[in-house]
Design a protein around this motif. Structure first.
Motif, PDB file in Angstrom:
ATOM      1  N   ARG A   1       0.842  -1.182   0.000  1.00 51.88           N
ATOM      2  CA  ARG A   1       0.000   0.000   0.000  1.00 51.88           C
ATOM      3  C   ARG A   1       0.881   1.236   0.000  1.00 51.88           C
ATOM      4  N   ARG A   2       0.543   2.183  -0.859  1.00 52.93           N
ATOM      5  CA  ARG A   2       1.339   3.390  -0.947  1.00 52.93           C
ATOM      6  C   ARG A   2       1.063   4.301   0.241  1.00 52.93           C
ATOM      7  N   SER A   3       2.099   5.049   0.602  1.00 57.46           N
ATOM      8  CA  SER A   3       1.931   5.978   1.707  1.00 57.46           C
ATOM      9  C   SER A   3       1.003   7.106   1.300  1.00 57.46           C
ATOM     10  N   ARG A   4       0.329   7.651   2.296  1.00 56.46           N
ATOM     11  CA  ARG A   4      -0.625   8.710   2.037  1.00 56.46           C
ATOM     12  C   ARG A   4       0.089   9.947   1.519  1.00 56.46           C
ATOM     13  N   ARG A   5      -0.483  10.541   0.447  1.00 60.15           N
ATOM     14  CA  ARG A   5       0.117  11.728  -0.135  1.00 60.15           C
ATOM     15  C   ARG A   5      -0.739  12.944   0.163  1.00 60.15           C
ATOM     16  N   GLU A   6      -0.079  14.107   0.091  1.00 60.39           N
ATOM     17  CA  GLU A   6      -0.819  15.346   0.239  1.00 60.39           C
ATOM     18  C   GLU A   6      -1.725  15.511  -0.978  1.00 60.39           C
ATOM     19  N   PRO A   7      -2.916  16.092  -0.829  1.00 61.06           N
ATOM     20  CA  PRO A   7      -3.795  16.346  -1.959  1.00 61.06           C
ATOM     21  C   PRO A   7      -3.073  17.141  -3.026  1.00 61.06           C
ATOM     22  N   GLU A   8      -3.357  16.831  -4.280  1.00 62.03           N
ATOM     23  CA  GLU A   8      -2.684  17.472  -5.400  1.00 62.03           C
ATOM     24  C   GLU A   8      -2.882  18.986  -5.333  1.00 62.03           C
ATOM     25  N   GLY A   9      -1.796  19.703  -5.535  1.00 60.48           N
ATOM     26  CA  GLY A   9      -1.873  21.147  -5.517  1.00 60.48           C
ATOM     27  C   GLY A   9      -1.645  21.759  -4.148  1.00 60.48           C
ATOM     28  N   ARG A  10      -1.555  20.934  -3.091  1.00 60.56           N
ATOM     29  CA  ARG A  10      -1.337  21.442  -1.738  1.00 60.56           C
ATOM     30  C   ARG A  10       0.080  21.103  -1.288  1.00 60.56           C
ATOM     31  N   ALA A  11       0.795  22.112  -0.855  1.00 63.61           N
ATOM     32  CA  ALA A  11       2.175  21.889  -0.409  1.00 63.61           C
ATOM     33  C   ALA A  11       2.173  21.150   0.919  1.00 63.61           C
ATOM     34  N   PRO A  12       3.128  20.226   1.130  1.00 59.82           N
ATOM     35  CA  PRO A  12       3.203  19.531   2.421  1.00 59.82           C
ATOM     36  C   PRO A  12       3.474  20.515   3.544  1.00 59.82           C
ATOM     37  N   ARG A  13       2.933  20.226   4.718  1.00 56.16           N
ATOM     38  CA  ARG A  13       3.089  21.115   5.861  1.00 56.16           C
ATOM     39  C   ARG A  13       4.533  21.167   6.310  1.00 56.16           C
ATOM     40  N   GLN A  14       5.039  22.367   6.551  1.00 55.00           N
ATOM     41  CA  GLN A  14       6.399  22.515   7.033  1.00 55.00           C
ATOM     42  C   GLN A  14       6.433  22.261   8.530  1.00 55.00           C
ATOM     43  N   ASP A  15       7.400  21.465   8.957  1.00 56.08           N
ATOM     44  CA  ASP A  15       7.535  21.202  10.378  1.00 56.08           C
ATOM     45  C   ASP A  15       7.921  22.486  11.107  1.00 56.08           C
ATOM     46  N   LYS A  16       7.402  22.631  12.314  1.00 53.67           N
ATOM     47  CA  LYS A  16       7.728  23.781  13.156  1.00 53.67           C
ATOM     48  C   LYS A  16       8.207  23.274  14.503  1.00 53.67           C
ATOM     49  N   TYR A  17       9.264  23.903  15.018  1.00 56.94           N
ATOM     50  CA  TYR A  17       9.891  23.455  16.252  1.00 56.94           C
ATOM     51  C   TYR A  17       9.726  24.528  17.335  1.00 56.94           C
ATOM     52  N   SER A  18       9.099  24.126  18.437  1.00 58.63           N
ATOM     53  CA  SER A  18       8.882  25.025  19.579  1.00 58.63           C
ATOM     54  C   SER A  18       9.904  24.694  20.659  1.00 58.63           C
ATOM     55  N   VAL A  19      10.737  25.664  21.006  1.00 57.30           N
ATOM     56  CA  VAL A  19      11.731  25.480  22.069  1.00 57.30           C
ATOM     57  C   VAL A  19      11.132  25.973  23.380  1.00 57.30           C
ATOM     58  N   LEU A  20      11.081  25.101  24.383  1.00 55.32           N
ATOM     59  CA  LEU A  20      10.623  25.494  25.714  1.00 55.32           C
ATOM     60  C   LEU A  20      11.850  25.826  26.555  1.00 55.32           C
ATOM     61  N   LEU A  21      11.921  27.070  27.021  1.00 59.24           N
ATOM     62  CA  LEU A  21      13.106  27.560  27.714  1.00 59.24           C
ATOM     63  C   LEU A  21      12.725  28.096  29.093  1.00 59.24           C
ATOM     64  N   PRO A  22      12.671  27.222  30.113  1.00 52.10           N
ATOM     65  CA  PRO A  22      12.393  27.693  31.478  1.00 52.10           C
ATOM     66  C   PRO A  22      13.569  28.521  31.995  1.00 52.10           C
ATOM     67  N   THR A  23      13.272  29.628  32.686  1.00 52.66           N
ATOM     68  CA  THR A  23      14.349  30.475  33.208  1.00 52.66           C
ATOM     69  C   THR A  23      14.100  30.861  34.666  1.00 52.66           C
ATOM     70  N   TYR A  24      15.205  31.010  35.389  1.00 52.83           N
ATOM     71  CA  TYR A  24      15.172  31.569  36.737  1.00 52.83           C
ATOM     72  C   TYR A  24      16.554  32.178  36.985  1.00 52.83           C
ATOM     73  N   ASN A  25      16.597  33.499  37.086  1.00 52.60           N
ATOM     74  CA  ASN A  25      17.858  34.231  37.254  1.00 52.60           C
ATOM     75  C   ASN A  25      18.847  33.926  36.123  1.00 52.60           C
TER      76      ASN A  25
END
Length: 237
Positions: free
Chosen positions: A11-35
């Motif tokens: 079975r082929r892997s699922r593809r994005e609908p034709e004409g739609r660009a694949p979603r770009q990954d986004k990376y969220s950095v969690l930065l706890p701080t104290y002093n």
């Protein structure tokens, strides 16, 4: 015959609908701080530089726990300099524990991957693109920095040092639901729970450096709590 071959073909892997660009990954950095008023501008600059040079979509979420040294004021200036779409200050009134800081930060994260690290420059952001490459190579749920493999090193590092990690957002959400620790043992419990739940974990060798400015955030009572948390963790897993 043709129909039989078709039924046997994978079975082929699922593809994005034709004409739609694949979603770009986004990376969220969690930065706890104290002093961390001295370290914060440098770690943010290094993060922005690393992400920008690698063409990575990112946001940095600063969770300040009522630092008396003016860390929050510095974070507000950084938000103005880099833009509130890249630097998000999400403060709390007081120290409530590392685990709850990550939970708080997760509520504001818009990325589909989460990176957790310390603001004291014990982990250099230059390793983050390597974490991302490792995750994509193995399609891992989690990628963890380690000083025990490859070319990883340690400079002034001890058992109190936290570890940089990359998570799929949905994996981190599930792990947070399972974890009972709130302090510095939280990260260790997360990786134990991840193995229990059969999440895949990749490792990247990195160098650890002791904090650049300021003193360790772990006092004597917190070290006792850390060790008690370890005993509890071992007793319940």
């Amino acid at each position: 015959m043709a129909s039989e071959e078709a039924s046997r073909s994978p079975r082929r892997s699922r593809r994005e609908p034709e004409g739609r660009a694949p979603r770009q990954d986004k990376y969220s950095v969690l930065l706890p701080t104290y002093n961390e008023r001295e370290n914060l501008p440098l770690i943010v600059w290094l993060l922005v530089k690393s992400f920008s040079e690698s063409g990575i979509n990112y946001e940095i979420i600063i969770i300040d726990d009522g630092s008396p040294d003016g860390t929050r004021d510095v974070a507000e200036q950084l938000e103005k300099i880099y833009g509130s779409d890249k630097i998000l200050l999400r403060p709390r009134e007081k120290k409530l524990g590392l685990g709850t800081a990550y939970i708080h930060g997760m509520k504001h994260a818009t990325g589909n991957y989460i990176i957790i690290m310390d603001a004291d420059l014990s982990h250099h952001p230059k390793f983050i693109p390597e974490f991302i490459r490792k995750q994509k190579e193995g399609n891992f749920d989690i990628v963890s920095g380690t000083r025990y493999k490859g070319n990883g090193g340690v400079y002034g590092w001890d058992l109190k040092r936290k570890i940089i990690r990359l998570y799929r957002k949905e994996v981190l959400q599930k792990l947070i639901e399972k974890c009972v620790s709130k302090g510095y043992v939280f990260q260790m419990e997360m990786i134990v729970r991840a193995r229990q739940l059969n999440y895949t974990i990749g490792e990247v060798p990195i160098s650890f450096v002791d904090r650049v400015y300021g003193e360790s955030k772990l006092g004597g009572n917190e070290i006792v709590s850390f060790l008690k948390g370890l005993l509890t963790l071992f007793a319940t897993t």
